[in-house]
Design a protein around this motif. Structure first.
Motif, PDB file in Angstrom:
ATOM      1  N   ILE A  48       0.866  -1.192   0.000  1.00 31.71           N
ATOM      2  CA  ILE A  48       0.000   0.000   0.000  1.00 31.71           C
ATOM      3  C   ILE A  48       0.894   1.231   0.000  1.00 31.71           C
ATOM      4  O   ILE A  48       1.815   1.339   0.834  1.00 31.71           O
ATOM      5  CB  ILE A  48      -0.931   0.005   1.224  1.00 31.71           C
TER       6      ILE A  48
ATOM      7  N   ASP B  41     -13.949  -0.280  -5.014  1.00 30.72           N
ATOM      8  CA  ASP B  41     -13.026  -0.080  -6.131  1.00 30.72           C
ATOM      9  C   ASP B  41     -12.638  -1.459  -6.665  1.00 30.72           C
ATOM     10  O   ASP B  41     -12.771  -2.466  -5.972  1.00 30.72           O
ATOM     11  CB  ASP B  41     -11.781   0.682  -5.671  1.00 30.72           C
TER      12      ASP B  41
ATOM     13  N   LEU C  85      -9.864  -4.047  -8.781  1.00 30.62           N
ATOM     14  CA  LEU C  85      -8.506  -4.350  -9.257  1.00 30.62           C
ATOM     15  C   LEU C  85      -8.616  -5.499 -10.250  1.00 30.62           C
ATOM     16  O   LEU C  85      -9.184  -6.548  -9.933  1.00 30.62           O
ATOM     17  CB  LEU C  85      -7.606  -4.752  -8.089  1.00 30.62           C
TER      18      LEU C  85
ATOM     19  N   THR D  29      -6.572  -0.754 -12.300  1.00 32.16           N
ATOM     20  CA  THR D  29      -7.573  -0.467 -11.263  1.00 32.16           C
ATOM     21  C   THR D  29      -8.695   0.378 -11.863  1.00 32.16           C
ATOM     22  O   THR D  29      -8.548   1.016 -12.907  1.00 32.16           O
ATOM     23  CB  THR D  29      -6.956   0.312 -10.100  1.00 32.16           C
TER      24      THR D  29
ATOM     25  N   ALA E  62     -11.473   3.006 -10.016  1.00 32.83           N
ATOM     26  CA  ALA E  62     -12.076   3.566  -8.809  1.00 32.83           C
ATOM     27  C   ALA E  62     -13.566   3.782  -9.045  1.00 32.83           C
ATOM     28  O   ALA E  62     -13.985   4.188 -10.135  1.00 32.83           O
ATOM     29  CB  ALA E  62     -11.404   4.889  -8.443  1.00 32.83           C
TER      30      ALA E  62
ATOM     31  N   LEU F  98      -8.825   3.757  -4.461  1.00 28.71           N
ATOM     32  CA  LEU F  98      -7.696   3.294  -5.273  1.00 28.71           C
ATOM     33  C   LEU F  98      -7.409   4.309  -6.369  1.00 28.71           C
ATOM     34  O   LEU F  98      -8.309   4.695  -7.115  1.00 28.71           O
ATOM     35  CB  LEU F  98      -8.026   1.946  -5.923  1.00 28.71           C
TER      36      LEU F  98
ATOM     37  N   VAL G 242      -2.322   1.293  -9.848  1.00 29.45           N
ATOM     38  CA  VAL G 242      -1.538   0.138  -9.401  1.00 29.45           C
ATOM     39  C   VAL G 242      -0.307   0.031 -10.279  1.00 29.45           C
ATOM     40  O   VAL G 242      -0.339   0.366 -11.472  1.00 29.45           O
ATOM     41  CB  VAL G 242      -2.387  -1.160  -9.453  1.00 29.45           C
TER      42      VAL G 242
ATOM     43  N   ILE H 188      -0.095  -0.762  -4.694  1.00 34.11           N
ATOM     44  CA  ILE H 188      -1.441  -0.184  -4.803  1.00 34.11           C
ATOM     45  C   ILE H 188      -1.395   1.211  -4.184  1.00 34.11           C
ATOM     46  O   ILE H 188      -1.070   1.365  -2.998  1.00 34.11           O
ATOM     47  CB  ILE H 188      -2.473  -1.071  -4.095  1.00 34.11           C
TER      48      ILE H 188
ATOM     49  N   LEU I 274      -3.114   4.578  -2.942  1.00 34.10           N
ATOM     50  CA  LEU I 274      -4.380   5.120  -2.428  1.00 34.10           C
ATOM     51  C   LEU I 274      -4.291   6.651  -2.415  1.00 34.10           C
ATOM     52  O   LEU I 274      -3.252   7.215  -2.071  1.00 34.10           O
ATOM     53  CB  LEU I 274      -4.638   4.619  -1.004  1.00 34.10           C
TER      54      LEU I 274
END
Lengths: 270, 196
Positions: B37, B126, B128, B156, B158, B168, B171, B188, B190
């Motif tokens: 993250i 979200d 992925l 990704t 959102a 998100l 990525v 990932i 954020l």
């Protein structure tokens, strides 16, 4: 249990080999200490005439005259030397064959080597490595039946090269290119529950390795020799297939960076 | 007696050494994708605040792959062994949101939520998307076989209806191979939204 039987069998062979080599070594020691009943050449300081030490070979008395003790000693030493090319031997490995029959893998191996002055033994070993094993827990089956080759040299550390009993130290280069089969139950996805088949045939492998060998060899009778050796093998090249590295490599053993093995050879001088 | 004792002992030692076997199976026998993250603005590792919990589930079933992870900066996700595309739904909600357990007093069931505690799955997730190619992997006949993956693409999406603080952003694929190694595969990122 199978492994235990394999090594019990090999232990019996090794013990037999050691007993036979001990008998031959005892005779060699007696010769060196002058306790045998063969005729010897001796030189007296006064008249420098060689006399026979014993009458055990009365019909073959041989008189040779030398100018001094040193010359006689040199002549005796030279008589013990072997020619540059002193012969050729062929044989096979009993240990690998026993493992192929009794264990998870093994090899049927033939050996050919030359004898250079009783000291140097260039050797070629070739054989077929065999494995057809299924693990009872994972139910994965591994099959391979492929040739391998080794090339190397042994050096005889023993003092008396003419006796036929040897203490050998050597090295080998080994190579095998082979195909193997893998078969097992379908792989079940632990999260999603789907099944992926696990059946592969003709997977390719190629390994190169080096070996350091040490062992003993005894002349049993006439042209027959028995010898065993310990081998430390270390891998120098490994080519994995699409699904991973092979489990057993013909001639090397269980695939790893290094391995320890042995051999029990029966050889015949040609 | 002594003369053959030494070679015999050496022979026994050789056999004993050769008889020793070891099984080198990996301790991990489940292959998982490592996800880290990161903050979308600073691109630095981001530790999820303890007030926020991350849950992940596949789009086509109710299985929970990651259940209310908080206070962490990485997590593991399994990939499908029989298919080449995974669609994963990310629910990043305040930890007070109800995502599981039966509350006997309230009379609620898992994930239903109450008036004061909305269900986490009620928020818009979200998404992925991970495209990968699975390959069976063989280690040894003593070890169970597994499936390794080669990630070919990760994207990704959102949710435009996401009314929460975190979402998100993007990525990044840092390592294609998913195997037993504990090495990061995806980063990932954020970002914070204008919502509270």
């Amino acid at each position: 249990m199978t492994t235990l039987r394999t090594f019990a069998f090999i232990f019996a062979l090794l013990t037999t080999s050691s007993l036979l080599s001990a008998t031959s070594l005892q005779k060699s020691t007696d010769l060196l200490q002058g306790n045998c009943d063969r005729p010897t050449l001796t030189v007296t300081a006064e008249d420098s005439v060689v006399k026979n030490a014993t009458d055990s070979v009365p019909d073959k008395k041989k008189r040779v005259t030398y100018a001094s003790k040193e010359e006689a000693a040199k002549a005796l030493e030279k008589a013990k030397e072997l020619p540059t090319f002193a012969g050729f031997s062929v044989g096979f490995d009993v240990c690998g064959a026993a493992m192929a029959v009794l264990g998870s893998w093994g090899q049927y191996e033939a050996v050919a080597r030359a004898n250079l002055k009783g000291r140097y033994f260039p050797t070629v070993e070739c054989g077929i490595g065999y494995s057809h094993h299924e693990d009872e827990t994972t139910e994965i089956r591994y099959s391979v039946n492929a040739p391998y080759f080794r090339l190397g040299m042994d050096y005889n550390l023993a003092n008396d090269v003419a006796s036929g009993n040897r203490i050998l130290l050597g090295a080998r280069y080994g190579f095998s290119s082979f195909q193997y089969d893998l078969d097992g139950p379908d792989l079940i996805d632990p999260v999603y529950g789907t099944a992926t088949p696990f059946h592969f045939s003709g997977l390719k492998g190629c390994n190169h390795w080096l070996e350091l060998c040490a062992g003993l060899e005894a002349k049993v009778v006439g042209i027959l020799h028995i010898g065993w050796s310990i081998r430390y093998k270390f891998r120098i090249s490994n080519k994995p297939s699409a699904v991973g590295s092979p489990w057993y490599v013909p001639g090397f053993g269980k695939n790893d960076g290094h391995a320890l093995g042995g051999s029990l050879h029966i050889l015949i001088d040609i | 007696m002594k003369r053959f004792l030494q070679p015999t002992l050496i022979g026994i030692a050789t056999m004993l050494l050769g008889a020793c076997t070891n099984i080198d199976c990996p301790l991990d026998n489940v292959v998982m994708m490592q996800c880290g993250i990161y903050d979308a603005e600073t691109e630095q590792p981001l530790t999820l605040p303890v007030e926020w919990a991350l849950s992940v589930k596949p789009a086509d079933r109710d299985t929970i792959l990651l259940n209310r992870a908080y206070g962490t900066e990485s997590f593991l996700l399994p990939l499908k062994e029989g298919e080449e595309k995974d669609t994963l739904l990310f629910f990043l909600a305040p930890i007070s949101y109800d995502t599981g357990g039966t509350d006997e007093e309230e009379g609620t069931q898992e994930g239903e939520g109450t008036e004061n505690q909305p269900a986490a799955t009620s928020i818009e997730p979200d998404t992925l998307f991970v495209n990968h190619i699975g390959t069976p992997h063989f280690e040894s006949v003593d070890c169970p076989a597994s499936v390794f993956h080669n990630i070919t693409e990760a994207t990704t999406k959102a949710s435009p209806k996401n009314q929460l603080r975190w979402t998100l952003d993007r990525v990044k694929l840092v390592r294609n191979t998913v195997n037993y190694d504990d090495i990061e595969n995806l980063r990932i990122y954020l970002r914070t939204t204008d919502n509270q």
